[in-house]
Design an enzyme around this catalytic site. Sequence first.
Site, mmCIF file in Angstrom:
data_model
loop_
_atom_site.group_PDB
_atom_site.id
_atom_site.type_symbol
_atom_site.label_atom_id
_atom_site.label_comp_id
_atom_site.label_asym_id
_atom_site.label_seq_id
_atom_site.Cartn_x
_atom_site.Cartn_y
_atom_site.Cartn_z
ATOM 1 N N ARG A 136 0.853 -1.183 0.000
ATOM 2 C CA ARG A 136 0.000 0.000 0.000
ATOM 3 C C ARG A 136 0.900 1.249 0.000
ATOM 4 N NH1 ARG A 136 -5.040 1.710 -1.280
ATOM 5 N NH2 ARG A 136 -6.139 2.789 0.390
ATOM 6 N N THR B 32 -9.869 0.205 -9.498
ATOM 7 C CA THR B 32 -8.836 -0.653 -8.963
ATOM 8 C C THR B 32 -8.842 -1.835 -9.900
ATOM 9 O OG1 THR B 32 -9.227 0.175 -6.727
ATOM 10 C CG2 THR B 32 -8.374 -2.053 -6.855
ATOM 11 N N THR C 71 -4.087 -0.693 -7.168
ATOM 12 C CA THR C 71 -4.936 0.449 -7.518
ATOM 13 C C THR C 71 -4.151 1.737 -7.656
ATOM 14 O OG1 THR C 71 -6.908 1.680 -6.798
ATOM 15 C CG2 THR C 71 -5.394 1.002 -5.075
ATOM 16 N N ASP D 271 -7.686 8.366 0.428
ATOM 17 C CA ASP D 271 -8.261 7.291 1.252
ATOM 18 C C ASP D 271 -8.034 7.508 2.752
ATOM 19 O OD1 ASP D 271 -9.522 5.863 -0.688
ATOM 20 O OD2 ASP D 271 -8.103 4.221 -0.781
ATOM 21 N N SER E 185 -7.578 0.868 3.225
ATOM 22 C CA SER E 185 -8.066 0.403 1.922
ATOM 23 C C SER E 185 -9.272 -0.514 2.103
ATOM 24 C CB SER E 185 -6.939 -0.361 1.223
ATOM 25 O OG SER E 185 -7.416 -0.996 0.061
ATOM 26 N N SER E 186 -9.995 -0.707 1.011
ATOM 27 C CA SER E 186 -11.081 -1.700 0.999
ATOM 28 C C SER E 186 -10.731 -2.918 0.156
ATOM 29 C CB SER E 186 -12.361 -1.079 0.437
ATOM 30 O OG SER E 186 -12.781 -0.022 1.231
ATOM 31 N N GLY F 147 -13.774 0.304 -4.951
ATOM 32 C CA GLY F 147 -13.804 1.102 -3.720
ATOM 33 C C GLY F 147 -14.365 0.278 -2.583
#
Length: 564
Positions: free
Chosen positions: A97, A373, A391, A415, A444-445, A466
């Site tokens: 990430r 993403t 993403t 985010d 994040s999702s 998302g």
Amino acid sequence: MPIPNCKKTYCILILLFFGYAVLNAQTYGKNGMVVSSDLGSSEVGIAILKKGGNAIDAAIGTAFSLAVTHPSAGNIGGGGFIVFMNSEGNTTTIDFREKAPLAATNDMYLDPAGNLIDGSNHTSAMSIGVPGTVAGLYLAHQKYGKLPWAAIVQPAIDQAKNGFAFNWSLYRAAAYFSKEGNTNAFMDGYFRNDKGVLLQPEENWKQAELAKTLTLIRDKGRDGFYKGKTAKKIAAFMKKNNGIITKKDLAKYEAIERKPIKGSYKGYDIYSMPPPSSGGVALVEMMNLMELADFKTLEFNSAGHLHLVAEAMRRAFADRAEHLGDPDFNLNMPLDKLTSKSFAKKRFQEIDMARASVSDSAQFGRLYDSESTTHLSTIDKDGNAVSLTYTLEYSYGSQMGSNELGFIFNNEMGDFNPQPGITKSNGQIGSAPNLVAPEKRMLSSMTPTIVGKNGKPYLVIGSPGGRTIINTVFQTVLNVLEFNMPIDKAIEALKIHHQWLPDQIIYEKYLLSPDTRKALEAKGHILKERYNMGALMGITYDAEKGIFVGASDSAQPDSGAVGY
Ligand code: GLY
């Protein structure tokens, strides 16, 4: 298949229909399978498997290829996650990430009066997080890859240098960014050939500068991006555009191997991404709740089924907003409690099957994370499996990039929770775990997931979308494990989405009957329609027969499952 005598338009429609059907229906294999948002990139992954590479090699090669063929989300300028299960059933994850730069502060998106400058966290170079993709793919290769690094990066270089057929998704984006009034010179120029002419569908698209950047990555590994020429150019770009990422930020960036979130469902093991993704925790919370339901009385797509699913989502998203953020900054997140069966039992008892609960807007709200993403799934002949989601945040991320580098930067800083302490019913969250801080990873999702059965991968799945990612993956897992759907049906079936706030169910248009809508409204739900959610890329594995079945979502027409 013989094409019947038909007028030209009908022929094209028939070909398109069967073309998509071939791309998106089940694909079989016994030696390997790759499913991604671009058929050509899936073929790159398969070629790597055929050369003796494993699922990790195939995933890395496919991911680099998507940075060329699917630049709205495929990337080297963003970040993401890998869940990896080896053939013995041992599972791990790689967190790549993006991070906030060293100069980031928790009030960087506020005006002098302390108000959020609307959209500021998603626009300009200030929205760019320190990219993690190259470091993550490199770490995954160092620890678990088989073929030489250079052999895995090379196919993407070839695609960028020699070109590939410009597809309709790219053409649609090109038409958008080049239309009159567009002020983004970088994005306008991005889809033009070296004579400055806009590319047309099926024309060969070459990306010479991206090929050069990828060549440095091929030759120098991680350092080819985070140090030397590329780092210097990134830092210079940031300085020129009022960004805050420096050479030091790049040199300091590290991907991290983390223990997966583990759950179970009726004898299956569920492995998914831990924080800084909220996906794994929320998925396991919801699957635990579902395990308590009596599905003999809850038929698929009935109002009862959808009500229960929505109520599970409501609760998981409330917990997400309250508790989750970067684990390196939030040392006491109650992950064990949230993913426990006892917590699910308590939550289940709170659900009234006749009435919708009410989301408390005084406490939790909506995060502005975007839907662009991309996910890929791979599996090799030994049963090693990879679930990778990465993403740029928005479609084409920050829509900023350097012509000298040839890739697009993320806008992932959006985010983070942008305004400390301010949570609004209109959708803004201000809770502490996900506030901006130097070197912190934004929540994040993304929900790359592998379900195991008897110590072997059984289902490899993930999606863009998302916050809808969590829910589309959740429903697809439930469709396979509870409703025994084959992977293509599980992917294409109706999905709904509830995310605590706004307090509403979003449903996929045409897939929810008017009667069911009425029944859900009678329970107190507010319904909102939408054409589609997610673009799932999945594989199921029958370990006894040694057969893989892959399917990609028809929502992504250029996607494809390739097996052999
Ligand atoms: N940017 C979307 C996500 O990480 O969930």
